[in-house]
Design a protein around this motif. Structure first.
Motif, PDB file in Angstrom:
ATOM      1  N   GLY A  19       0.821  -1.209   0.000  1.00  0.00           N
ATOM      2  CA  GLY A  19       0.000   0.000   0.000  1.00  0.00           C
ATOM      3  C   GLY A  19       0.852   1.255   0.000  1.00  0.00           C
ATOM      4  O   GLY A  19       0.826   2.052  -0.937  1.00  0.00           O
ATOM      5  N   LEU A  20       1.651   1.398   1.063  1.00  0.00           N
ATOM      6  CA  LEU A  20       2.407   2.650   1.244  1.00  0.00           C
ATOM      7  C   LEU A  20       3.473   2.843   0.169  1.00  0.00           C
ATOM      8  O   LEU A  20       3.828   3.964  -0.174  1.00  0.00           O
ATOM      9  CB  LEU A  20       3.035   2.683   2.640  1.00  0.00           C
ATOM     10  N   GLN A  21       3.984   1.724  -0.358  1.00  0.00           N
ATOM     11  CA  GLN A  21       5.023   1.816  -1.386  1.00  0.00           C
ATOM     12  C   GLN A  21       4.470   2.430  -2.679  1.00  0.00           C
ATOM     13  O   GLN A  21       5.207   3.042  -3.445  1.00  0.00           O
ATOM     14  CB  GLN A  21       5.543   0.398  -1.653  1.00  0.00           C
ATOM     15  N   SER A  22       3.161   2.247  -2.896  1.00  0.00           N
ATOM     16  CA  SER A  22       2.558   2.717  -4.142  1.00  0.00           C
ATOM     17  C   SER A  22       2.051   4.155  -4.056  1.00  0.00           C
ATOM     18  O   SER A  22       1.594   4.706  -5.049  1.00  0.00           O
ATOM     19  CB  SER A  22       1.370   1.822  -4.514  1.00  0.00           C
ATOM     20  N   VAL A  23       2.098   4.718  -2.852  1.00  0.00           N
ATOM     21  CA  VAL A  23       1.586   6.069  -2.633  1.00  0.00           C
ATOM     22  C   VAL A  23       2.767   7.031  -2.630  1.00  0.00           C
ATOM     23  O   VAL A  23       3.798   6.746  -2.030  1.00  0.00           O
ATOM     24  CB  VAL A  23       0.823   6.132  -1.284  1.00  0.00           C
ATOM     25  N   LYS A  24       2.612   8.169  -3.299  1.00  0.00           N
ATOM     26  CA  LYS A  24       3.747   9.104  -3.395  1.00  0.00           C
ATOM     27  C   LYS A  24       4.138   9.691  -2.040  1.00  0.00           C
ATOM     28  O   LYS A  24       5.308   9.839  -1.718  1.00  0.00           O
ATOM     29  CB  LYS A  24       3.399  10.232  -4.375  1.00  0.00           C
ATOM     30  N   ALA A  25       3.122  10.025  -1.238  1.00  0.00           N
ATOM     31  CA  ALA A  25       3.388  10.628   0.066  1.00  0.00           C
ATOM     32  C   ALA A  25       4.019   9.599   1.003  1.00  0.00           C
ATOM     33  O   ALA A  25       3.806   8.403   0.863  1.00  0.00           O
ATOM     34  CB  ALA A  25       2.085  11.141   0.673  1.00  0.00           C
ATOM     35  N   THR A  26       4.826  10.079   1.950  1.00  0.00           N
ATOM     36  CA  THR A  26       5.417   9.202   2.955  1.00  0.00           C
ATOM     37  C   THR A  26       4.679   9.379   4.271  1.00  0.00           C
ATOM     38  O   THR A  26       4.566  10.491   4.791  1.00  0.00           O
ATOM     39  CB  THR A  26       6.915   9.533   3.142  1.00  0.00           C
ATOM     40  N   MET A  27       4.169   8.280   4.806  1.00  0.00           N
ATOM     41  CA  MET A  27       3.430   8.314   6.071  1.00  0.00           C
ATOM     42  C   MET A  27       4.439   8.396   7.220  1.00  0.00           C
ATOM     43  O   MET A  27       5.409   7.635   7.245  1.00  0.00           O
ATOM     44  CB  MET A  27       2.589   7.039   6.178  1.00  0.00           C
ATOM     45  N   PRO A  28       4.237   9.317   8.170  1.00  0.00           N
ATOM     46  CA  PRO A  28       5.190   9.446   9.284  1.00  0.00           C
ATOM     47  C   PRO A  28       5.295   8.154  10.094  1.00  0.00           C
ATOM     48  O   PRO A  28       4.293   7.457  10.299  1.00  0.00           O
ATOM     49  CB  PRO A  28       4.587  10.567  10.142  1.00  0.00           C
ATOM     50  N   THR A  29       6.504   7.841  10.541  1.00  0.00           N
ATOM     51  CA  THR A  29       6.754   6.581  11.252  1.00  0.00           C
ATOM     52  C   THR A  29       5.844   6.414  12.462  1.00  0.00           C
ATOM     53  O   THR A  29       5.328   5.317  12.708  1.00  0.00           O
ATOM     54  CB  THR A  29       8.233   6.506  11.685  1.00  0.00           C
ATOM     55  N   GLY A 239      -8.226  -0.856   3.289  1.00  0.00           N
ATOM     56  CA  GLY A 239      -8.680   0.200   2.395  1.00  0.00           C
ATOM     57  C   GLY A 239      -8.343  -0.052   0.935  1.00  0.00           C
ATOM     58  O   GLY A 239      -8.592   0.793   0.075  1.00  0.00           O
ATOM     59  N   GLY A 240      -7.754  -1.223   0.641  1.00  0.00           N
ATOM     60  CA  GLY A 240      -7.380  -1.538  -0.741  1.00  0.00           C
ATOM     61  C   GLY A 240      -6.290  -0.639  -1.290  1.00  0.00           C
ATOM     62  O   GLY A 240      -6.141  -0.522  -2.512  1.00  0.00           O
ATOM     63  N   ILE A 241      -5.506  -0.025  -0.390  1.00  0.00           N
ATOM     64  CA  ILE A 241      -4.511   0.929  -0.897  1.00  0.00           C
ATOM     65  C   ILE A 241      -3.400   0.183  -1.631  1.00  0.00           C
ATOM     66  O   ILE A 241      -3.059  -0.944  -1.316  1.00  0.00           O
ATOM     67  CB  ILE A 241      -3.917   1.836   0.211  1.00  0.00           C
ATOM     68  N   GLY A 242      -2.864   0.866  -2.620  1.00  0.00           N
ATOM     69  CA  GLY A 242      -1.664   0.394  -3.299  1.00  0.00           C
ATOM     70  C   GLY A 242      -1.901  -0.715  -4.296  1.00  0.00           C
ATOM     71  O   GLY A 242      -3.026  -1.038  -4.659  1.00  0.00           O
ATOM     72  N   GLY A 243      -0.790  -1.250  -4.752  1.00  0.00           N
ATOM     73  CA  GLY A 243      -0.856  -2.436  -5.577  1.00  0.00           C
ATOM     74  C   GLY A 243      -1.233  -2.226  -7.019  1.00  0.00           C
ATOM     75  O   GLY A 243      -1.550  -3.167  -7.703  1.00  0.00           O
ATOM     76  N   CYS A 244      -1.223  -1.006  -7.491  1.00  0.00           N
ATOM     77  CA  CYS A 244      -1.721  -0.836  -8.854  1.00  0.00           C
ATOM     78  C   CYS A 244      -1.032   0.262  -9.643  1.00  0.00           C
ATOM     79  O   CYS A 244      -1.671   1.222 -10.043  1.00  0.00           O
ATOM     80  CB  CYS A 244      -3.207  -0.546  -8.795  1.00  0.00           C
ATOM     81  N   PRO A 245       0.261   0.116  -9.882  1.00  0.00           N
ATOM     82  CA  PRO A 245       0.948   1.212 -10.558  1.00  0.00           C
ATOM     83  C   PRO A 245       0.582   1.393 -12.026  1.00  0.00           C
ATOM     84  O   PRO A 245       0.815   2.436 -12.596  1.00  0.00           O
ATOM     85  CB  PRO A 245       2.421   0.822 -10.432  1.00  0.00           C
ATOM     86  N   GLY A 252      -6.420  -1.085  -6.163  1.00  0.00           N
ATOM     87  CA  GLY A 252      -5.334  -2.040  -6.311  1.00  0.00           C
ATOM     88  C   GLY A 252      -5.588  -3.337  -5.583  1.00  0.00           C
ATOM     89  O   GLY A 252      -6.286  -4.223  -6.068  1.00  0.00           O
ATOM     90  N   ASN A 253      -5.017  -3.455  -4.379  1.00  0.00           N
ATOM     91  CA  ASN A 253      -5.149  -4.692  -3.614  1.00  0.00           C
ATOM     92  C   ASN A 253      -6.595  -4.950  -3.198  1.00  0.00           C
ATOM     93  O   ASN A 253      -7.391  -4.027  -3.101  1.00  0.00           O
ATOM     94  CB  ASN A 253      -4.293  -4.591  -2.354  1.00  0.00           C
ATOM     95  N   ILE A 254      -6.880  -6.222  -2.909  1.00  0.00           N
ATOM     96  CA  ILE A 254      -8.192  -6.503  -2.340  1.00  0.00           C
ATOM     97  C   ILE A 254      -8.244  -5.924  -0.936  1.00  0.00           C
ATOM     98  O   ILE A 254      -7.239  -5.810  -0.246  1.00  0.00           O
ATOM     99  CB  ILE A 254      -8.567  -7.994  -2.373  1.00  0.00           C
ATOM    100  N   GLY A 290      -6.343  12.549   2.184  1.00  0.00           N
ATOM    101  CA  GLY A 290      -6.716  12.725   0.775  1.00  0.00           C
ATOM    102  C   GLY A 290      -6.508  11.497  -0.080  1.00  0.00           C
ATOM    103  O   GLY A 290      -6.941  11.458  -1.232  1.00  0.00           O
ATOM    104  N   GLU A 291      -5.841  10.464   0.448  1.00  0.00           N
ATOM    105  CA  GLU A 291      -5.626   9.241  -0.341  1.00  0.00           C
ATOM    106  C   GLU A 291      -6.944   8.455  -0.388  1.00  0.00           C
ATOM    107  O   GLU A 291      -7.580   8.251   0.641  1.00  0.00           O
ATOM    108  CB  GLU A 291      -4.534   8.410   0.338  1.00  0.00           C
ATOM    109  N   PRO A 292      -7.403   8.023  -1.577  1.00  0.00           N
ATOM    110  CA  PRO A 292      -8.678   7.283  -1.603  1.00  0.00           C
ATOM    111  C   PRO A 292      -8.563   5.930  -0.908  1.00  0.00           C
ATOM    112  O   PRO A 292      -7.597   5.206  -1.123  1.00  0.00           O
ATOM    113  CB  PRO A 292      -8.962   7.107  -3.104  1.00  0.00           C
ATOM    114  N   LEU A 293      -9.543   5.619  -0.068  1.00  0.00           N
ATOM    115  CA  LEU A 293      -9.627   4.302   0.559  1.00  0.00           C
ATOM    116  C   LEU A 293     -10.848   3.599  -0.016  1.00  0.00           C
ATOM    117  O   LEU A 293     -11.895   4.210  -0.210  1.00  0.00           O
ATOM    118  CB  LEU A 293      -9.774   4.426   2.079  1.00  0.00           C
TER     119      LEU A 293
END
Length: 312
Positions: A19-29, A239-245, A252-254, A290-293
């Motif tokens: 998920g996070l790898q496919s999103v441009k923004a970096t989520m704080p640790t 939230g199905g984030i990521g997985g779809c470049p 993307g993901n299920i 703002g990232e779609p879930l």
């Protein structure tokens, strides 16, 4: 190994990595650790916390070692990570992961585009990873995650024989598991049934998890097909984030939330509390504003007829 006698299906949460790898923004640790804690608190037993890659390539993944350390403090959680090569494996082992997944593209053009390696080079890399594991980290599991198994945006058709051939090579090298991933969302249930049947017949217990994308809306249908032929570990992303470049505008993901509902309503125990899982989205919304879930269950709820599998 996992102690999962009280569940029927293991859901492996890949949101913090795929998920996070496919999103441009970096989520704080700090928000990532809160999110991972919330996911574990909802009952997830396995979380892929990130990937061990150079920070300049993927700044989103720079805190992978910290997240492994955090994950290891959470009771009952099995901590996994993705590693593209031997150097990444070394870092992951040192950080304390319990399992690594090495991605292996069945499509050689995809492998060259993705990690700039031929099949022969990837095989040597996996050989090195297994040697390092066997010598110094014998308790860590190694999975070969075969990608593009149901088709490839570059190569097109990927023959099933090629998938099985590469799976057997990986098993021969000594990996503990071979998982199959529908990287670009081309799979259909008939194909899933056939390929996982062959994988299980050829590899027995080394046949591993299923990783589907919902790019074309087939994700949960493919899950049911995989269940039909005995698959017991399914990857999903909150939230199905990521997985779809490669497919702009597509999810993307299920979606983990929808997958838990599907399995539990079918009488299959996941050990996950849906309400607590949906509540964990709050950290994701804070961390990636703002990232779609995606997901139906967070919007629709579980409905009056729903019962957890253990109560059926």
């Amino acid at each position: 190994m996992h102690d999962n006698h009280d569940i029927d299906i293991l859901i492996s949460e890949v949101g913090p990595r795929d998920g996070l790898q496919s999103v441009k923004a970096t989520m704080p640790t700090a928000l990532k650790t809160a999110w991972i804690s919330a996911l574990a608190g909802a009952g997830l037993r396995e979380i892929e916390i990130g990937s061990f890659v150079p920070a300049k390539l993927l700044p989103q993944m720079a805190d992978a070692a910290q997240l492994v350390a955090h994950g290891r403090t959470l009771p009952g959680l099995f901590v996994t990570a993705l590693v593209p090569n031997l150097k990444g494996a070394q870092a992951a082992f040192e950080a304390g992961v319990q399992k690594i997944t090495v991605p292996v593209s069945v499509s050689e053009p995809h492998s060259l585009a993705n990690i700039r390696k031929t099949h022969a080079q990837v095989i040597e890399e996996v050989r090195g990873v297994i040697a390092l594991r066997n010598q110094h980290y014998p308790h860590v599991q190694v999975e070969a995650g075969l990608s593009t198994v149901f088709g490839c945006t570059i190569q097109g058709v990927v023959p099933a024989d090629e998938v099985i051939r590469l799976a057997l090579v990986m098993a021969g090298l000594g990996v503990d598991e071979v998982g199959l991933a529908d990287t670009v969302g081309y799979a259909n249930p008939t194909q899933v049934r056939q390929l996982f049947s062959r994988l299980r017949n050829e590899l027995g217990t080394v046949a591993g998890s299923a990783h589907f994308h919902n790019t074309r809306g087939q994700g949960l249908a493919n899950v049911v097909a995989a269940l039909d032929v005995g698959v017991t570990t399914i990857d999903a992303s909150q939230g199905g984030i990521g997985g779809c470049p490669y497919a702009p505008g597509a999810s993307g993901n299920i979606v983990t939330e929808d997958l838990v509902y599907l399995l539990e309503s079918m009488g299959l125990r996941t050990g996950i509390d849906i309400d607590r899982l949906v509540a964990a989205r709050e950290w994701l919304q804070q961390g990636l504003p703002g990232e779609p879930l995606y997901g139906f269950i967070p919007d629709a709820g579980v409905g009056k007829n729903f019962h957890y599998a253990k109560d059926l």
